[in-house]
Design an enzyme around this catalytic site. Structure first.
Site, PDB file in Angstrom:
ATOM      1  N   GLU A 244       4.071 -65.101  27.853  1.00 61.29           N
ATOM      2  CA  GLU A 244       5.387 -64.832  28.454  1.00 61.29           C
ATOM      3  C   GLU A 244       5.247 -64.099  29.793  1.00 61.29           C
ATOM      4  O   GLU A 244       5.989 -64.377  30.736  1.00 61.29           O
ATOM      5  CB  GLU A 244       6.243 -64.033  27.450  1.00 61.29           C
ATOM      6  CG  GLU A 244       6.642 -64.908  26.260  1.00 61.29           C
ATOM      7  CD  GLU A 244       7.203 -64.116  25.073  1.00 61.29           C
ATOM      8  OE1 GLU A 244       6.637 -63.052  24.764  1.00 61.29           O
ATOM      9  OE2 GLU A 244       8.191 -64.578  24.473  1.00 61.29           O
TER      10      GLU A 244
ATOM     11  N   GLU B 252       4.257 -66.328  17.481  1.00 63.37           N
ATOM     12  CA  GLU B 252       5.146 -65.348  16.828  1.00 63.37           C
ATOM     13  C   GLU B 252       5.642 -65.772  15.452  1.00 63.37           C
ATOM     14  O   GLU B 252       5.831 -64.931  14.572  1.00 63.37           O
ATOM     15  CB  GLU B 252       6.342 -65.029  17.731  1.00 63.37           C
ATOM     16  CG  GLU B 252       6.013 -64.135  18.915  1.00 63.37           C
ATOM     17  CD  GLU B 252       5.604 -64.909  20.154  1.00 63.37           C
ATOM     18  OE1 GLU B 252       5.256 -66.110  20.034  1.00 63.37           O
ATOM     19  OE2 GLU B 252       5.620 -64.320  21.241  1.00 63.37           O
TER      20      GLU B 252
ATOM     21  N   GLY C 221       3.475 -62.315  24.060  1.00 57.63           N
ATOM     22  CA  GLY C 221       3.895 -61.633  25.280  1.00 57.63           C
ATOM     23  C   GLY C 221       2.964 -61.880  26.458  1.00 57.63           C
ATOM     24  O   GLY C 221       3.375 -61.752  27.611  1.00 57.63           O
TER      25      GLY C 221
ATOM     26  N   ALA D 238       2.380 -58.809  22.610  1.00 58.03           N
ATOM     27  CA  ALA D 238       2.945 -57.478  22.386  1.00 58.03           C
ATOM     28  C   ALA D 238       2.136 -56.819  21.275  1.00 58.03           C
ATOM     29  O   ALA D 238       1.508 -57.501  20.460  1.00 58.03           O
ATOM     30  CB  ALA D 238       4.411 -57.599  21.997  1.00 58.03           C
TER      31      ALA D 238
END
Ligand code: CO8
Length: 264
Positions: A111, A131, A108, A63
């Site tokens: 993911e 993260e 992300g 992200a």
């Protein structure tokens, strides 16, 4: 779409995240384009989707850290839900989705790859949930899907330690199904795999995805009922008649018919 390229070749669609200047990092605009692209896929015509990243360096580097850096608690939760809803859409998409991981798949990015049915990668790929080093948890499903794919112990080690792993380790622990020497070979393999899936009876393939995805969420007694219903659903389709008829007639020249998907 601005940040997502979309192309269709026969029954196979290719979705390419295209923000190479930020290693294809996911900000709100990229996520919206990704979501809109999946919404626009004609699932009567497409039988398999490949998701990849533009360039030879990165699938998705996570992200967008800049965009997240000023978020409040409420905005963080909202952004997590936004991404989760899109990745769940991909996970439950009626046709199989292959992640062709062509480089970094971090946060992300990992993911996103995990919301796809199958992951294959190039040798330069790197996977991880870094993260905790940024002061947050994984927020697009990483605390849930990683453990389901590679097992709880290994997933906790990766997530707690924020440790990235290379392609060979990802293969060894079952995060990816295969590693290819370079991006060109990876994309050729992704096309071949997708075309192989697309050549099978489409209703049967979709029902297999649904049976496996939904069956894994419930206990075995409920799971086999899900399978029974989807198994029964294949009968009386043109593909079932043609597929079994071809076998019984020993006629290998006949192809399965193209039938529109009726279980959307
Ligand atoms: N976000 C924003 N920009 C990024 C990101 C990212 N995740 N990753 C790379 N970029 C940008 C860089 O800032 C750089 O931009 P510029 O050229 O303008 O400076 C450009 O991409 C190239 O990156 P680098 O120069 O850093 O390239 P390197 O080859 O040196 O390094 C790395 C590549 C190792 C991938 C490095 O860029 C990196 O560590 N990136 C961050 C990886 C990361 O931590 N990802 C996880 C992010 S958090 C996350 O994904 C949480 C998901 C759930 C969100 C839930 C919300 C509530």
């Amino acid at each position: 779409m601005g940040y997502v390229n979309y192309e269709v070749n026969g029954y196979v669609a290719k979705v390419t995240i295209n923000r190479p200047e930020a290693l294809n990092a996911l900000n709100g605009d990229v996520l919206k384009d990704l979501s809109d692209t999946f919404d626009a896929i004609d699932t009567d015509a497409v039988r398999c989707v490949i998701v990849t990243g533009a360039g030879e360096k990165s699938f998705v580097a996570g992200a967008d850290i800049g965009a997240m850096s000023t978020m409040t608690k409420a905005e963080g939760e909202q952004f997590g839900k936004y991404g989760n809803d899109i990745f769940r859409k991909i996970e439950t998409f009626p046709v199989p989705v292959i992640a062709a991981v062509n480089g970094f798949a971090l946060g992300g990015g990992n993911e996103l790859a995990m919301s796809c049915d199958i992951r294959i990668c190039s040798a330069n790929a790197m996977f991880g949930q870094p993260e905790v080093g940024l002061g947050i948890t994984p927020g697009f499903g990483g605390t849930q899907r990683l453990a389901r794919i590679i097992g709880v112990g290994k997933a906790k080690e990766m997530v707690y330690g924020g440790r990235n792993i290379k392609a060979d380790e990802a293969y060894r622990i079952g995060l990816v199904n295969a590693v290819y020497e370079n991006v060109e070979e990876l994309m050729a393999a992704a096309d071949k795999m997708a075309m192989g899936i697309a050549s099978q009876a489409p209703i049967a393939v979709r029902n297999c995805k649904k049976a496996m995805n939904e069956g894994l969420q419930v206990d075995m007694d409920a799971a086999i009922v899900i399978e029974e219903k989807l198994f029964g659903d294949c009968f009386e389709t043109e593909d079932q008649k043609a597929g079994m008829g071809n076998f019984l007639e020993k006629d290998k020249s006949k192809k399965l018919k193209v039938v529109p998907f009726k279980n959307k």
